[in-house]
Motif scaffolding. Sequence first.
Motif, mmCIF file in Angstrom:
data_model
loop_
_atom_site.group_PDB
_atom_site.id
_atom_site.type_symbol
_atom_site.label_atom_id
_atom_site.label_comp_id
_atom_site.label_asym_id
_atom_site.label_seq_id
_atom_site.Cartn_x
_atom_site.Cartn_y
_atom_site.Cartn_z
ATOM 1 N N VAL A 51 0.868 -1.177 0.000
ATOM 2 C CA VAL A 51 0.000 0.000 0.000
ATOM 3 C C VAL A 51 0.910 1.234 0.000
ATOM 4 C CG1 VAL A 51 -1.831 1.254 1.213
ATOM 5 C CG2 VAL A 51 -1.815 -1.262 1.217
ATOM 6 N N ASP A 52 0.867 1.962 -1.120
ATOM 7 C CA ASP A 52 1.812 3.057 -1.366
ATOM 8 C C ASP A 52 1.151 4.428 -1.194
ATOM 9 O OD1 ASP A 52 4.292 4.121 -2.009
ATOM 10 O OD2 ASP A 52 4.017 3.918 -4.171
ATOM 11 N N ASN A 53 0.572 4.660 -0.021
ATOM 12 C CA ASN A 53 -0.168 5.900 0.191
ATOM 13 C C ASN A 53 0.705 7.151 0.138
ATOM 14 O OD1 ASN A 53 -2.549 4.566 0.294
ATOM 15 N ND2 ASN A 53 -2.936 4.867 2.475
ATOM 16 N N GLU A 54 2.016 6.994 0.293
ATOM 17 C CA GLU A 54 2.912 8.158 0.220
ATOM 18 C C GLU A 54 3.676 8.202 -1.104
ATOM 19 O OE1 GLU A 54 5.210 7.739 3.782
ATOM 20 O OE2 GLU A 54 3.481 8.147 5.062
ATOM 21 N N HIS A 55 3.299 7.327 -2.033
ATOM 22 C CA HIS A 55 3.907 7.268 -3.379
ATOM 23 C C HIS A 55 5.418 7.039 -3.370
ATOM 24 C CE1 HIS A 55 0.577 9.049 -6.133
ATOM 25 N NE2 HIS A 55 0.089 8.186 -5.297
ATOM 26 N N LYS A 56 5.932 6.396 -2.318
ATOM 27 C CA LYS A 56 7.375 6.137 -2.238
ATOM 28 C C LYS A 56 7.825 5.163 -3.330
ATOM 29 C CE LYS A 56 8.756 7.984 2.007
ATOM 30 N NZ LYS A 56 7.623 8.203 2.791
ATOM 31 N N LEU A 57 7.088 4.042 -3.484
ATOM 32 C CA LEU A 57 7.462 3.059 -4.501
ATOM 33 C C LEU A 57 7.091 3.567 -5.894
ATOM 34 C CD1 LEU A 57 8.889 0.342 -4.541
ATOM 35 C CD2 LEU A 57 6.665 -0.761 -4.670
ATOM 36 N N THR A 58 5.982 4.270 -5.976
ATOM 37 C CA THR A 58 5.564 4.874 -7.241
ATOM 38 C C THR A 58 6.685 5.761 -7.778
ATOM 39 O OG1 THR A 58 3.251 4.817 -6.531
ATOM 40 C CG2 THR A 58 3.790 6.342 -8.305
ATOM 41 N N GLU A 59 7.290 6.558 -6.890
ATOM 42 C CA GLU A 59 8.398 7.434 -7.294
ATOM 43 C C GLU A 59 9.643 6.626 -7.638
ATOM 44 O OE1 GLU A 59 8.784 10.390 -4.195
ATOM 45 O OE2 GLU A 59 6.739 11.091 -4.566
ATOM 46 N N ALA A 60 9.933 5.585 -6.861
ATOM 47 C CA ALA A 60 11.115 4.752 -7.139
ATOM 48 C C ALA A 60 11.000 4.109 -8.526
ATOM 49 C CB ALA A 60 11.267 3.678 -6.062
ATOM 50 N N PHE A 61 9.775 3.742 -8.912
ATOM 51 C CA PHE A 61 9.540 3.138 -10.230
ATOM 52 C C PHE A 61 9.351 4.204 -11.320
ATOM 53 C CE2 PHE A 61 8.904 -0.797 -8.057
ATOM 54 C CZ PHE A 61 8.920 -1.798 -9.003
ATOM 55 N N GLU A 62 9.231 5.478 -10.888
ATOM 56 C CA GLU A 62 8.894 6.574 -11.811
ATOM 57 C C GLU A 62 7.599 6.240 -12.550
ATOM 58 O OE1 GLU A 62 12.338 7.102 -14.318
ATOM 59 O OE2 GLU A 62 13.652 7.333 -12.587
ATOM 60 N N ASN A 63 6.666 5.637 -11.826
ATOM 61 C CA ASN A 63 5.413 5.194 -12.445
ATOM 62 C C ASN A 63 4.355 6.300 -12.387
ATOM 63 O OD1 ASN A 63 3.539 3.298 -13.590
ATOM 64 N ND2 ASN A 63 2.611 3.206 -11.575
ATOM 65 N N GLN A 64 3.636 6.463 -13.489
ATOM 66 C CA GLN A 64 2.573 7.474 -13.543
ATOM 67 C C GLN A 64 1.221 6.867 -13.862
ATOM 68 O OE1 GLN A 64 3.939 10.043 -16.657
ATOM 69 N NE2 GLN A 64 5.854 10.497 -15.628
ATOM 70 N N TYR A 65 1.154 5.546 -14.004
ATOM 71 C CA TYR A 65 -0.060 4.939 -14.546
ATOM 72 C C TYR A 65 -0.625 3.829 -13.663
ATOM 73 C CZ TYR A 65 2.317 6.935 -18.586
ATOM 74 O OH TYR A 65 2.985 7.777 -19.432
ATOM 75 N N VAL A 66 -1.939 3.672 -13.737
ATOM 76 C CA VAL A 66 -2.608 2.462 -13.260
ATOM 77 C C VAL A 66 -3.604 2.073 -14.340
ATOM 78 C CG1 VAL A 66 -2.348 2.702 -10.750
ATOM 79 C CG2 VAL A 66 -4.258 3.841 -11.877
ATOM 80 N N PRO A 67 -3.752 0.822 -14.665
ATOM 81 C CA PRO A 67 -2.823 -0.228 -14.247
ATOM 82 C C PRO A 67 -1.489 -0.093 -14.970
ATOM 83 C CG PRO A 67 -4.400 -1.108 -15.826
ATOM 84 C CD PRO A 67 -4.815 0.315 -15.545
#
Length: 151
Positions: A96-112
């Motif tokens: 659960v990435d509520n602080e976008h820590k992993l999202t930022e590490a992956f440089e991810n902008q999309y779901v799915p």
Amino acid sequence: MKLREPMPELNGATEWLNGEVTKEQLVGEKPTLIHFWSVSCYLCKEAMPQVNQFRDQFKDKLNVVAVHMPRSEEDLNLDEIKKVANEHGISQPIFVDNEHKLTEAFENQYVPAYYVFDKDGNLRHFQAGGSGMKMLEKRVNRVLDEMEKAE
């Protein structure tokens, strides 16, 4: 993330559901599929049966980890995340990435979004959006085939 880049550390989860995993546990023996989703994402829910089928079909050959990436304030509700995960049969570990820590590490902008790493933890395929499950399957199979040939 660029192809062939190593998997980021799985740090910064506000919570883990269905058990916690580390990068060390994922790298070394088999490839890994990390998929980003969100409770407010219709396409994510639509694709989930295919992701689950994938997880079950390759359960001995592939690690699967879900990352819940919130897109709005409502997406931060842990009870809602648990409810949707339950409704859609997400039994793999959920970061659960509520602080976008992993999202930022992956440089991810999309779901799915789907990231396929080889057994050494290097990114081999990235794909975003609800369609293209056939392409994802092809890429996962390619990484699995390479692994079997290498043994």
